[in-house]
Motif scaffolding. Sequence first.
Motif, PDB file in Angstrom:
ATOM      1  N   PRO A 153      23.055  40.880  38.874  1.00 54.95           N
ATOM      2  CA  PRO A 153      23.858  39.656  38.822  1.00 54.95           C
ATOM      3  C   PRO A 153      23.458  38.675  39.914  1.00 54.95           C
ATOM      4  CG  PRO A 153      25.149  41.483  39.715  1.00 54.95           C
ATOM      5  CD  PRO A 153      23.854  42.064  39.248  1.00 54.95           C
ATOM      6  N   THR A 154      23.099  37.464  39.506  1.00 57.09           N
ATOM      7  CA  THR A 154      22.790  36.381  40.435  1.00 57.09           C
ATOM      8  C   THR A 154      23.976  35.440  40.426  1.00 57.09           C
ATOM      9  OG1 THR A 154      20.423  36.606  40.031  1.00 57.09           O
ATOM     10  CG2 THR A 154      21.172  34.537  40.992  1.00 57.09           C
ATOM     11  N   CYS A 155      24.755  35.457  41.495  1.00 58.45           N
ATOM     12  CA  CYS A 155      26.098  34.892  41.504  1.00 58.45           C
ATOM     13  C   CYS A 155      26.155  33.526  42.185  1.00 58.45           C
ATOM     14  CB  CYS A 155      27.054  35.825  42.226  1.00 58.45           C
ATOM     15  SG  CYS A 155      27.132  37.496  41.545  1.00 58.45           S
ATOM     16  N   VAL A 156      27.054  32.687  41.687  1.00 61.73           N
ATOM     17  CA  VAL A 156      27.540  31.524  42.423  1.00 61.73           C
ATOM     18  C   VAL A 156      28.827  31.969  43.099  1.00 61.73           C
ATOM     19  CG1 VAL A 156      28.391  29.163  42.277  1.00 61.73           C
ATOM     20  CG2 VAL A 156      26.521  29.906  40.783  1.00 61.73           C
ATOM     21  N   MET A 157      28.829  31.976  44.424  1.00 56.67           N
ATOM     22  CA  MET A 157      29.958  32.487  45.193  1.00 56.67           C
ATOM     23  C   MET A 157      30.737  31.322  45.814  1.00 56.67           C
ATOM     24  SD  MET A 157      29.618  35.731  44.756  1.00 56.67           S
ATOM     25  CE  MET A 157      30.982  36.215  45.813  1.00 56.67           C
ATOM     26  N   SER A 158      32.050  31.376  45.652  1.00 58.10           N
ATOM     27  CA  SER A 158      32.924  30.352  46.220  1.00 58.10           C
ATOM     28  C   SER A 158      33.744  30.966  47.341  1.00 58.10           C
ATOM     29  CB  SER A 158      33.848  29.793  45.140  1.00 58.10           C
ATOM     30  OG  SER A 158      34.676  28.771  45.673  1.00 58.10           O
ATOM     31  N   PHE A 159      33.694  30.349  48.503  1.00 57.06           N
ATOM     32  CA  PHE A 159      34.440  30.793  49.672  1.00 57.06           C
ATOM     33  C   PHE A 159      35.545  29.783  49.974  1.00 57.06           C
ATOM     34  CE2 PHE A 159      30.262  32.615  49.967  1.00 57.06           C
ATOM     35  CZ  PHE A 159      30.459  33.893  50.486  1.00 57.06           C
ATOM     36  N   GLY A 160      36.788  30.248  49.986  1.00 62.29           N
ATOM     37  CA  GLY A 160      37.882  29.394  50.437  1.00 62.29           C
ATOM     38  C   GLY A 160      38.420  28.440  49.405  1.00 62.29           C
ATOM     39  N   ASP A 161      38.572  28.876  48.153  1.00 58.14           N
ATOM     40  CA  ASP A 161      39.205  28.017  47.151  1.00 58.14           C
ATOM     41  C   ASP A 161      40.679  27.794  47.465  1.00 58.14           C
ATOM     42  OD1 ASP A 161      36.896  27.750  45.752  1.00 58.14           O
ATOM     43  OD2 ASP A 161      37.380  29.206  44.186  1.00 58.14           O
ATOM     44  N   LYS A 162      41.294  28.716  48.214  1.00 62.85           N
ATOM     45  CA  LYS A 162      42.719  28.617  48.540  1.00 62.85           C
ATOM     46  C   LYS A 162      42.870  28.418  50.039  1.00 62.85           C
ATOM     47  CE  LYS A 162      43.811  31.503  44.553  1.00 62.85           C
ATOM     48  NZ  LYS A 162      44.345  32.808  44.079  1.00 62.85           N
ATOM     49  N   GLU A 163      43.284  29.481  50.741  1.00 60.86           N
ATOM     50  CA  GLU A 163      43.568  29.350  52.164  1.00 60.86           C
ATOM     51  C   GLU A 163      42.336  29.442  53.055  1.00 60.86           C
ATOM     52  OE1 GLU A 163      43.780  33.703  51.115  1.00 60.86           O
ATOM     53  OE2 GLU A 163      44.409  31.802  50.201  1.00 60.86           O
ATOM     54  N   GLY A 164      41.205  29.838  52.474  1.00 59.88           N
ATOM     55  CA  GLY A 164      39.984  30.022  53.259  1.00 59.88           C
ATOM     56  C   GLY A 164      39.637  31.487  53.371  1.00 59.88           C
ATOM     57  N   ALA A 165      38.353  31.804  53.231  1.00 62.59           N
ATOM     58  CA  ALA A 165      37.892  33.190  53.301  1.00 62.59           C
ATOM     59  C   ALA A 165      37.814  33.624  54.761  1.00 62.59           C
ATOM     60  CB  ALA A 165      36.533  33.328  52.634  1.00 62.59           C
ATOM     61  N   ILE A 166      38.418  34.768  55.076  1.00 66.88           N
ATOM     62  CA  ILE A 166      38.381  35.277  56.446  1.00 66.88           C
ATOM     63  C   ILE A 166      37.001  35.860  56.737  1.00 66.88           C
ATOM     64  CG2 ILE A 166      39.290  37.070  57.988  1.00 66.88           C
ATOM     65  CD1 ILE A 166      42.004  36.670  56.704  1.00 66.88           C
ATOM     66  N   GLY A 167      36.419  35.402  57.822  1.00 71.56           N
ATOM     67  CA  GLY A 167      35.108  35.877  58.230  1.00 71.56           C
ATOM     68  C   GLY A 167      35.059  36.144  59.718  1.00 71.56           C
ATOM     69  N   TYR A 168      34.097  36.936  60.133  1.00 72.74           N
ATOM     70  CA  TYR A 168      33.962  37.325  61.540  1.00 72.74           C
ATOM     71  C   TYR A 168      32.570  36.936  62.037  1.00 72.74           C
ATOM     72  CZ  TYR A 168      38.007  40.047  60.148  1.00 72.74           C
ATOM     73  OH  TYR A 168      39.228  40.429  59.651  1.00 72.74           O
ATOM     74  N   LEU A 169      32.530  36.328  63.206  1.00 73.35           N
ATOM     75  CA  LEU A 169      31.261  35.868  63.766  1.00 73.35           C
ATOM     76  C   LEU A 169      30.347  37.052  64.060  1.00 73.35           C
ATOM     77  CD1 LEU A 169      29.630  33.426  64.922  1.00 73.35           C
ATOM     78  CD2 LEU A 169      30.682  33.969  67.136  1.00 73.35           C
ATOM     79  N   VAL A 170      29.098  36.954  63.618  1.00 79.61           N
ATOM     80  CA  VAL A 170      28.071  37.946  63.929  1.00 79.61           C
ATOM     81  C   VAL A 170      27.147  37.324  64.976  1.00 79.61           C
ATOM     82  CG1 VAL A 170      26.149  39.319  63.051  1.00 79.61           C
ATOM     83  CG2 VAL A 170      28.193  38.983  61.638  1.00 79.61           C
ATOM     84  N   GLY A 171      27.078  37.930  66.139  1.00 81.96           N
ATOM     85  CA  GLY A 171      26.240  37.377  67.205  1.00 81.96           C
ATOM     86  C   GLY A 171      26.878  36.158  67.846  1.00 81.96           C
ATOM     87  N   GLN A 172      26.036  35.171  68.186  1.00 84.06           N
ATOM     88  CA  GLN A 172      26.505  33.985  68.894  1.00 84.06           C
ATOM     89  C   GLN A 172      26.629  32.797  67.952  1.00 84.06           C
ATOM     90  OE1 GLN A 172      24.250  33.188  72.582  1.00 84.06           O
ATOM     91  NE2 GLN A 172      23.241  35.150  72.248  1.00 84.06           N
ATOM     92  N   GLU A 173      27.571  31.918  68.254  1.00 83.45           N
ATOM     93  CA  GLU A 173      27.662  30.667  67.498  1.00 83.45           C
ATOM     94  C   GLU A 173      26.356  29.879  67.640  1.00 83.45           C
ATOM     95  OE1 GLU A 173      30.855  27.962  67.912  1.00 83.45           O
ATOM     96  OE2 GLU A 173      32.422  29.458  67.529  1.00 83.45           O
ATOM     97  N   ASN A 174      25.967  29.229  66.560  1.00 84.33           N
ATOM     98  CA  ASN A 174      24.781  28.373  66.493  1.00 84.33           C
ATOM     99  C   ASN A 174      23.468  29.134  66.611  1.00 84.33           C
ATOM    100  OD1 ASN A 174      26.604  26.198  66.357  1.00 84.33           O
ATOM    101  ND2 ASN A 174      26.598  25.970  68.581  1.00 84.33           N
ATOM    102  N   LYS A 175      23.521  30.476  66.554  1.00 89.76           N
ATOM    103  CA  LYS A 175      22.310  31.295  66.552  1.00 89.76           C
ATOM    104  C   LYS A 175      22.150  32.027  65.213  1.00 89.76           C
ATOM    105  CE  LYS A 175      21.265  30.518  70.918  1.00 89.76           C
ATOM    106  NZ  LYS A 175      20.044  29.768  71.318  1.00 89.76           N
ATOM    107  N   GLY A 176      22.861  31.552  64.224  1.00 91.23           N
ATOM    108  CA  GLY A 176      22.904  32.282  62.959  1.00 91.23           C
ATOM    109  C   GLY A 176      21.581  32.405  62.253  1.00 91.23           C
ATOM    110  N   LEU A 177      20.764  31.358  62.314  1.00 93.11           N
ATOM    111  CA  LEU A 177      19.481  31.419  61.607  1.00 93.11           C
ATOM    112  C   LEU A 177      18.585  32.484  62.221  1.00 93.11           C
ATOM    113  CD1 LEU A 177      18.008  30.142  59.252  1.00 93.11           C
ATOM    114  CD2 LEU A 177      16.963  28.538  60.857  1.00 93.11           C
TER     115      LEU A 177
END
Length: 596
Positions: A262-286
Amino acid sequence: MSTYIAPVRDMRFVMTELADLDALSSLPGFEEATPELADAVLEEAARFATEVLAPLNKTGDAQGARLTDGGVIAADGFAQAYRQFAEGGWTGLGGDPEFGGQGLPELLHAAAVEMWNSSNMAFALCPLLNAGATEALRHHGSDDLKQRYLPKLVCGAWTGTMNLTEPQAGSDLAAVRTKAVPEGDHYRLHGQKIFITWGDHDMTDNVIHLVLARTPDAPEGVRGISLFLVPKFLPNADGSPGQRNDVHCVSLEHKLGIHASPTCVMSFGDKEGAIGYLVGQENKGLAHMFTMMNEARQKVGIQGLAIAERAYQQARDYAKERVQGRLAASRTGGAVAIIQHPDVRRMLLTMKSQIEAMRAFAYVMAADMDRAHRHPDAAQRALRQARVDLLIPVVKGWCTELGVDIASLGVQVHGGMGFIEETGACQYLRDARIAPIYEGTTGIQAADLVGRKLASDGAAAMSALLAEMRSVAHELERNADARLAPMAPAFAASVQALEDVTKWMCSAASTHVDEALASSVDFLMMTGYVCGGWQMARAALIASANEEAGEDQEFHRTKVATARFYMEKILPKTHALREMILRGAAGAMDIGIEQF
């Protein structure tokens, strides 16, 4: 449709003779990776691929994954196969023992990945993405995130994904718009991602997404991207899936191939927002995501090898069974199997020789990854890491491009029947076509090779590689086996050609960058062909010695003959590529856009 039979004999030859599994087993942490264990892993992975995964390949292609109100449903039989896969410990083959993995060498994992993708590429994409997500989290996640998620990912109870691409951004990650707003110990994500492989399914009770997004005050461009972990279900205190998160698959793409993935179109936060947790440092994601990306690119290169092997087996078996026509040299003989016709032999040997070169190159690179991580000598670790950094774009680009070429040639061997879906040859070509595109197109790999890898060290890693290749050419030249010496001039000439274009490319990249980039795919492919020749030359030297010693003589005699075919019929492509590169690419840039 032929039954998939894993090429265990050739895999074992490459692993022991070219990648030096014995030496790997002496590295810290790999002591259990003995030849006996390797044989056991190969045999059991081959059995699982042949008996469990391969029978689902065609039915999965015909049925595909389905989106329902309750989420994505995998093709029939896939969930049961995945449970067997996870229960067999395959998801943790190379995983960190601290989190339940087996900690075996990447070399062994590479062989298993080849078998799984040959037998059922759509299925194998799920654990491939999971392995990448696991690596990114292991390297960059907090201790809390690791403890909560890694044991479940490593054992396969949950699966992981990577969410990079957005509709307006494509491969330009600087244009990512998904937002992540801080809220206590987590963030709320809002946005949409496309092309998310196995983004939702019913094979496990949770899916863990690694998502690139921007915090509200993030700088523009790639410098403002952060990485977040977003679970489909928020885990309870006991680790079981709890509340459903605000992330959903809203549609499935209708694709040329890999229909059961399955190759999906994923929607995050259609309602209250999807809860997520930072991995590593901010602005170093790439940078964090590239831990996962490099893992994925190496595995996708092996996918190209894997689908080529499956297409070859299908074509070879058909050619042995299909009786049609008489040999030109015989006026009285009856009809013969088409494998006796010279042009069919040419096509099959073109497939076989390049597959063996791809396998040797990919496995040797996997072993270098192991040495880069585990070798006790810091200088050796640095040397191997430099080579891996240089050649991962080539493994990905060259092997996937050849995967498409070889799958297409497999259709051609079948003649008209190759164009008919019932034979199965079509599916391999359709499935193979995505591999040069996802995880960075061949053009992106080539730009990375020319613009980053060569420039980063002034081509020092390439110079070291060329020197090692030259020593192999000298061994061929001096060898007493009369079959080997004639290979030396062809291989040595290809090495010299690669050195010539490397010098040109280094100069052009600093003075005429458009010309360098316009020739970069040719340079990548040329590097791949020469690296393939390097490994085929090494294989011929070892096979000749083994044959002389009386070991499995027919196998080793064939190995020498296949290397000779590669040197005579495949490696000359490097000279045409040399001319194309050295003539520059001004013509490509001189034509006005309106004239296209």
